[in-house]
Motif scaffolding. Structure first.
Motif, PDB file in Angstrom:
ATOM      1  N   ARG A   1       8.177  18.282  39.497  1.00 23.80           N
ATOM      2  CA  ARG A   1       9.330  17.299  39.511  1.00 23.80           C
ATOM      3  C   ARG A   1       8.747  16.154  39.424  1.00 23.80           C
ATOM      4  O   ARG A   1       9.972  15.779  38.085  1.00 23.80           O
ATOM      5  CB  ARG A   1      10.598  17.544  39.908  1.00 23.80           C
ATOM      6  N   GLU A   2       8.317  15.030  39.821  1.00 20.56           N
ATOM      7  CA  GLU A   2       7.924  14.201  39.868  1.00 20.56           C
ATOM      8  C   GLU A   2       7.100  13.864  38.588  1.00 20.56           C
ATOM      9  O   GLU A   2       6.730  12.853  37.651  1.00 20.56           O
ATOM     10  CB  GLU A   2       7.067  14.027  41.222  1.00 20.56           C
ATOM     11  N   SER A   3       6.175  14.604  38.299  1.00 16.62           N
ATOM     12  CA  SER A   3       5.710  14.568  37.037  1.00 16.62           C
ATOM     13  C   SER A   3       6.599  15.000  35.919  1.00 16.62           C
ATOM     14  O   SER A   3       5.828  13.868  34.656  1.00 16.62           O
ATOM     15  CB  SER A   3       4.419  15.815  37.277  1.00 16.62           C
ATOM     16  N   ASP A   4       7.510  15.663  35.715  1.00 19.39           N
ATOM     17  CA  ASP A   4       8.508  15.405  34.504  1.00 19.39           C
ATOM     18  C   ASP A   4       9.087  14.143  34.364  1.00 19.39           C
ATOM     19  O   ASP A   4       9.254  13.767  33.276  1.00 19.39           O
ATOM     20  CB  ASP A   4       9.793  16.345  35.100  1.00 19.39           C
ATOM     21  N   LEU A   5       9.324  13.869  35.765  1.00 15.05           N
ATOM     22  CA  LEU A   5      10.014  12.466  35.556  1.00 15.05           C
ATOM     23  C   LEU A   5       8.774  11.576  34.848  1.00 15.05           C
ATOM     24  O   LEU A   5       9.475  10.469  33.729  1.00 15.05           O
ATOM     25  CB  LEU A   5      10.201  11.937  36.725  1.00 15.05           C
ATOM     26  N   VAL A   6       7.967  11.269  35.268  1.00 14.51           N
ATOM     27  CA  VAL A   6       6.511  10.455  34.760  1.00 14.51           C
ATOM     28  C   VAL A   6       6.403  10.804  33.755  1.00 14.51           C
ATOM     29  O   VAL A   6       6.273   9.322  32.605  1.00 14.51           O
ATOM     30  CB  VAL A   6       5.038  10.829  35.786  1.00 14.51           C
ATOM     31  N   ARG A   7       6.767  12.160  33.199  1.00 18.44           N
ATOM     32  CA  ARG A   7       6.149  12.498  30.856  1.00 18.44           C
ATOM     33  C   ARG A   7       7.447  11.654  30.631  1.00 18.44           C
ATOM     34  O   ARG A   7       7.180  11.600  29.706  1.00 18.44           O
ATOM     35  CB  ARG A   7       6.583  13.535  31.166  1.00 18.44           C
ATOM     36  N   GLU A   8       8.127  12.042  31.158  1.00 16.48           N
ATOM     37  CA  GLU A   8       9.819  11.578  30.599  1.00 16.48           C
ATOM     38  C   GLU A   8       9.374   9.959  30.233  1.00 16.48           C
ATOM     39  O   GLU A   8       9.541   9.450  28.918  1.00 16.48           O
ATOM     40  CB  GLU A   8      11.134  11.455  30.818  1.00 16.48           C
ATOM     41  N   MET A   9       9.090   9.250  31.078  1.00 14.94           N
ATOM     42  CA  MET A   9       8.573   7.637  31.008  1.00 14.94           C
ATOM     43  C   MET A   9       6.973   7.000  29.700  1.00 14.94           C
ATOM     44  O   MET A   9       7.854   6.728  29.276  1.00 14.94           O
ATOM     45  CB  MET A   9       8.644   7.216  32.187  1.00 14.94           C
ATOM     46  N   LEU A  10       6.138   7.610  30.339  1.00 13.49           N
ATOM     47  CA  LEU A  10       5.612   7.989  29.108  1.00 13.49           C
ATOM     48  C   LEU A  10       5.826   8.607  27.668  1.00 13.49           C
ATOM     49  O   LEU A  10       5.224   7.634  27.244  1.00 13.49           O
ATOM     50  CB  LEU A  10       3.966   9.801  29.460  1.00 13.49           C
ATOM     51  N   ILE A  11       6.799   9.422  27.475  1.00  7.73           N
ATOM     52  CA  ILE A  11       6.448   9.827  26.311  1.00  7.73           C
ATOM     53  C   ILE A  11       7.475   8.531  25.776  1.00  7.73           C
ATOM     54  O   ILE A  11       7.100   7.934  24.561  1.00  7.73           O
ATOM     55  CB  ILE A  11       7.404  10.607  26.551  1.00  7.73           C
ATOM     56  N   ASP A  12       8.697   7.718  26.679  1.00  5.99           N
ATOM     57  CA  ASP A  12       9.469   7.512  26.368  1.00  5.99           C
ATOM     58  C   ASP A  12       8.457   5.660  25.553  1.00  5.99           C
ATOM     59  O   ASP A  12       9.751   4.836  24.802  1.00  5.99           O
ATOM     60  CB  ASP A  12      10.463   6.509  26.593  1.00  5.99           C
ATOM     61  N   SER A  13       7.984   5.684  26.413  1.00  4.57           N
ATOM     62  CA  SER A  13       7.173   4.159  26.207  1.00  4.57           C
ATOM     63  C   SER A  13       6.773   3.680  25.315  1.00  4.57           C
ATOM     64  O   SER A  13       6.360   2.427  25.092  1.00  4.57           O
ATOM     65  CB  SER A  13       5.376   4.100  27.534  1.00  4.57           C
ATOM     66  N   ILE A  14       6.329   4.912  24.296  1.00  9.14           N
ATOM     67  CA  ILE A  14       5.326   4.494  22.629  1.00  9.14           C
ATOM     68  C   ILE A  14       6.936   3.779  21.883  1.00  9.14           C
ATOM     69  O   ILE A  14       7.178   3.043  20.896  1.00  9.14           O
ATOM     70  CB  ILE A  14       4.808   5.828  22.329  1.00  9.14           C
ATOM     71  N   LYS A  15       8.135   4.419  22.061  1.00  8.45           N
ATOM     72  CA  LYS A  15       9.575   4.240  21.637  1.00  8.45           C
ATOM     73  C   LYS A  15       9.451   2.377  21.731  1.00  8.45           C
ATOM     74  O   LYS A  15      10.090   2.271  20.657  1.00  8.45           O
ATOM     75  CB  LYS A  15      10.339   5.577  22.006  1.00  8.45           C
ATOM     76  N   VAL A  16       9.855   2.444  22.860  1.00  5.25           N
ATOM     77  CA  VAL A  16       9.849   1.296  23.227  1.00  5.25           C
ATOM     78  C   VAL A  16       9.477   0.341  22.181  1.00  5.25           C
ATOM     79  O   VAL A  16       9.639  -0.825  22.347  1.00  5.25           O
ATOM     80  CB  VAL A  16      10.410   0.697  24.493  1.00  5.25           C
TER      81      VAL A  16
ATOM     82  N   GLN B   1       7.884   0.144  19.126  1.00  5.24           N
ATOM     83  CA  GLN B   1       8.944   0.324  17.867  1.00  5.24           C
ATOM     84  C   GLN B   1      10.076   0.207  17.289  1.00  5.24           C
ATOM     85  O   GLN B   1       9.892   0.079  16.063  1.00  5.24           O
ATOM     86  CB  GLN B   1       8.036   1.965  17.608  1.00  5.24           C
ATOM     87  N   VAL B   2      10.931   0.254  18.850  1.00 10.27           N
ATOM     88  CA  VAL B   2      12.586   0.102  18.207  1.00 10.27           C
ATOM     89  C   VAL B   2      12.842  -1.357  19.043  1.00 10.27           C
ATOM     90  O   VAL B   2      11.948  -1.627  20.173  1.00 10.27           O
ATOM     91  CB  VAL B   2      13.370   1.094  18.529  1.00 10.27           C
ATOM     92  N   ASP B   3      13.069  -1.804  19.189  1.00  9.63           N
ATOM     93  CA  ASP B   3      13.959  -3.409  19.599  1.00  9.63           C
ATOM     94  C   ASP B   3      15.789  -2.141  20.792  1.00  9.63           C
ATOM     95  O   ASP B   3      16.552  -3.325  20.344  1.00  9.63           O
ATOM     96  CB  ASP B   3      14.651  -4.276  18.777  1.00  9.63           C
ATOM     97  N   ASP B   4      14.986  -1.733  21.528  1.00 10.31           N
ATOM     98  CA  ASP B   4      16.082  -1.003  22.584  1.00 10.31           C
ATOM     99  C   ASP B   4      15.698  -1.868  24.080  1.00 10.31           C
ATOM    100  O   ASP B   4      15.164  -1.166  24.616  1.00 10.31           O
ATOM    101  CB  ASP B   4      16.132  -0.135  22.038  1.00 10.31           C
ATOM    102  N   GLN B   5      16.202  -2.939  24.318  1.00 15.72           N
ATOM    103  CA  GLN B   5      15.929  -2.839  25.825  1.00 15.72           C
ATOM    104  C   GLN B   5      16.199  -1.876  27.095  1.00 15.72           C
ATOM    105  O   GLN B   5      16.401  -2.157  28.072  1.00 15.72           O
ATOM    106  CB  GLN B   5      16.519  -4.573  25.945  1.00 15.72           C
ATOM    107  N   GLY B   6      17.967  -1.123  26.397  1.00 19.80           N
ATOM    108  CA  GLY B   6      18.432  -0.628  27.351  1.00 19.80           C
ATOM    109  C   GLY B   6      17.582   0.389  27.261  1.00 19.80           C
ATOM    110  O   GLY B   6      17.856   1.311  28.982  1.00 19.80           O
ATOM    111  N   MET B   7      16.354   1.068  26.738  1.00 20.34           N
ATOM    112  CA  MET B   7      15.972   1.977  26.626  1.00 20.34           C
ATOM    113  C   MET B   7      15.189   1.373  28.018  1.00 20.34           C
ATOM    114  O   MET B   7      14.408   2.022  28.712  1.00 20.34           O
ATOM    115  CB  MET B   7      14.812   2.503  25.194  1.00 20.34           C
ATOM    116  N   ILE B   8      14.376   0.113  28.133  1.00 17.77           N
ATOM    117  CA  ILE B   8      13.590  -0.161  29.122  1.00 17.77           C
ATOM    118  C   ILE B   8      14.208  -0.269  30.172  1.00 17.77           C
ATOM    119  O   ILE B   8      13.472   0.392  31.365  1.00 17.77           O
ATOM    120  CB  ILE B   8      12.680  -1.318  28.500  1.00 17.77           C
ATOM    121  N   THR B   9      14.955  -0.306  29.685  1.00 20.07           N
ATOM    122  CA  THR B   9      16.259  -0.703  31.441  1.00 20.07           C
ATOM    123  C   THR B   9      16.026   0.930  31.917  1.00 20.07           C
ATOM    124  O   THR B   9      15.818   1.247  33.557  1.00 20.07           O
ATOM    125  CB  THR B   9      17.080  -1.287  31.649  1.00 20.07           C
TER     126      THR B   9
END
Length: 546
Positions: free
Chosen positions: A339-354, A356-364
């Protein structure tokens, strides 16, 4: 020259105290931590443990930071730490007591002996002892330098008047001393300066006592900063230290003339009186607050409540009822780690998106997930620590250790995304920077391979599949080589003078480096698979064969 000597003396004092603290903490090592945990069964032994341990390492701030770490890890309860804090404040007065003795005459021999041990001793414990002696020598020498520099100031009526105006009133004296101590992170250094002033008759005893009280408040800043991103219980430890000091000073203020008369009776020399005032304040405070620890616990729970995340979010599979059956408990801990790894994976997946786009809400949002990862990591480690007290087989013990390390690796990956990659993404957004098309494509491609190897490592770890583990190791070699190629390709674009590459060079290289650290931590998780004696031969054959 007077002010240059004073400045040099202050710096030497700070460096000497740092050497003493670092040397004593290194010498004490893990034994301090185990002793601290074992002597907190009741409030009286906890006070004694805090005083003894801080007397050894000579830093109440270090003890407080240690306590913040213990509570964050779930190894101690918040209430256990309160009595330890009171004892730590008593133990921290030892350095000032030593400074108050006439030891400055022996500063140079002490420096010589300490430096000899530090440079020429072959055993680490002797070199550590040499560093401590060297630190004490610098502390004593700095007092002599500052005292000598201040001698001409005895004739300056203006300097005396200004100094008395600054520290003569309780409010300004305590406030300035607290601010200065918070800045330099050492109450001993602040009080050491007060000793040098008092020796030369530049501050009266009441002004020196104001400095002592302010230094006691200012020393809380280190633990307070260490707890900023910690769970609520750990933040309460730091705020307890602040509250003890501030309430203690507030209660003493109406009785300062009486306190000063008591201090006068404890010694005939200004330096001895100031050192005794420091010790006496902390001893009185410990005895006064000890009966009210329960009240302080309830007060701090209200002042520092659990965050909404900590109230709503928690472990789902860590069932205390199966701790008596290690095989079941290890299975539950594995599920929680996944379950912890799922959260970390979500963070890792989203890290590439920020990137490419100017979305400070995603960083938060990504940073909020790291707080959840920290909660699970802490609970998993606590659960496995409790399980380790049971009778485990060798295989079960290895699995428990592997889960502890995997949870720690996952938490570290989350920290890299939160503390390293997100600030880089925010910097790119704030400066309006864009990667070159070739550069962002390289980052995306590298990120994709890092995520694939992360998924493979989680699968290999969960199933203890040696074949999957060997694939992870092969991928690591490929990714290491790719990192070097990408760095070289970026440098080639810089040589060509491509504007986007020049503007984003620092961010580009740091992002690649952080993704490389993430894939290294992912690979680290699968090493326990090959610790099974039955698989060692196969693994050795794989390593030799390449």
């Amino acid at each position: 020259m007077i002010y240059l000597n004073l400045f040099g003396g202050v710096l030497l004092l700070l460096y000497g105290i740092k050497l003493v603290n670092d040397g004593l903490q290194k010498a004490a090592g893990p034994r301090i931590r185990s002793l601290l945990q074992s002597l907190t069964s009741n409030r009286f032994t906890a006070v004694g443990a805090g005083a003894f341990i801080t007397g050894l390492i000579q830093s109440s701030s270090a003890t407080s930071v240690m306590l913040v770490g213990f509570v964050s890890a779930g190894l101690m309860s918040f209430r256990q730490t309160l009595a330890v804090i009171l004892g730590a404040d008593i133990g921290a007065t030892l350095t000032v007591q030593l400074i108050a003795f006439h030891v400055s005459d022996y500063a140079v021999p002490l420096i010589g002996a300490g430096l000899s041990l530090f440079l020429f001793a072959k055993r680490n414990n002797l070199r550590t002892m040499g560093a401590c002696m060297l630190g004490f020598g610098f502390v004593f020498l700095s007092i002599r330098i500052m005292s000598g520099a201040m001698e001409p100031l005895q004739q300056s009526v203006l300097f005396k008047d200004v100094l008395v105006a600054l520290v003569g009133s309780p409010f300004s004296g305590i406030l300035l001393s607290a601010a200065f101590t918070a800045l330099i992170h050492s109450s001993a250094a602040t009080i050491g300066i007060a000793l040098a002033l008092a020796i030369n008759g530049l501050v009266p005893l009441d002004g020196a006592i104001h400095i002592v009280l302010g230094a006691n408040i200012g020393t809380c800043s280190t633990a307070l900063m260490a707890s900023l991103r910690a769970p609520a219980e750990a933040r309460r430890v730091a705020w307890a230290h602040v509250l003890f000091k501030m309430v203690g000073v507030a209660l003493l203020l109406p009785f300062l003339p009486f306190f000063e008369r008591i201090v006068i009776y404890t010694g005939t020399e200004p330096a001895r009186q100031i050192a005794n005032a420091h010790t006496l304040f902390n001893v009185i405070m410990a005895f006064f607050f000890l009966p009210f620890l329960g009240l302080f616990t309830r007060l701090l729970v209200k002042l520092v409540p659990d965050s909404p995340e900590e109230k709503k979010f928690g472990p789902r599979y860590l069932d205390d009822h199966v701790l008596g059956t290690p095989s079941l408990a290890l299975g539950q801990a594995t599920r929680e780690t996944l379950r912890e790894s799922d959260l970390v994976r979500e963070m890792l997946i989203d890290s590439i998106k920020v990137l490419q786009v100017d979305d400070q809400g995603m960083i938060t949002a990504i940073r909020d997930k790291d707080n959840l990862v920290d909660i699970l990591d802490r609970q998993i480690r606590l659960y496995l620590t409790r399980l380790s007290s049971s009778s485990l087989t060798e295989v079960q013990s290895r699995r428990a250790v592997a889960l502890l390390e995997a949870s720690r690796d996952l938490e570290s990956i989350g920290d890299i995304v939160d503390r390293n990659i997100m600030p880089l993404a925010l910097k790119r957004i704030n400066k309006g920077l864009m990667f070159s098309e070739e550069g962002i494509n390289e980052i995306i491609g590298y990120h994709k391979k890092v995520v694939e190897n992360f998924d493979l490592a989680i699968s290999a770890f969960t199933t203890s599949d040696g074949d999957l583990g060997r694939r992870v190791l092969r991928n690591k070699e490929e990714l290491d080589s790719l990192e070097r190629d990408l760095t070289q390709a970026h440098l080639e674009r810089l040589r060509k003078g491509l504007r986007e590459s020049i503007e984003t060079s620092h961010i580009h290289l740091d992002i690649i480096g952080n993704f490389a650290r993430i894939h290294s931590l992912s690979t680290h998780m699968i090493y326990p698979i090959f610790e099974d004696p039955r698989s060692k031969g196969r693994e050795e054959a794989f390593v030799v064969g390449g």
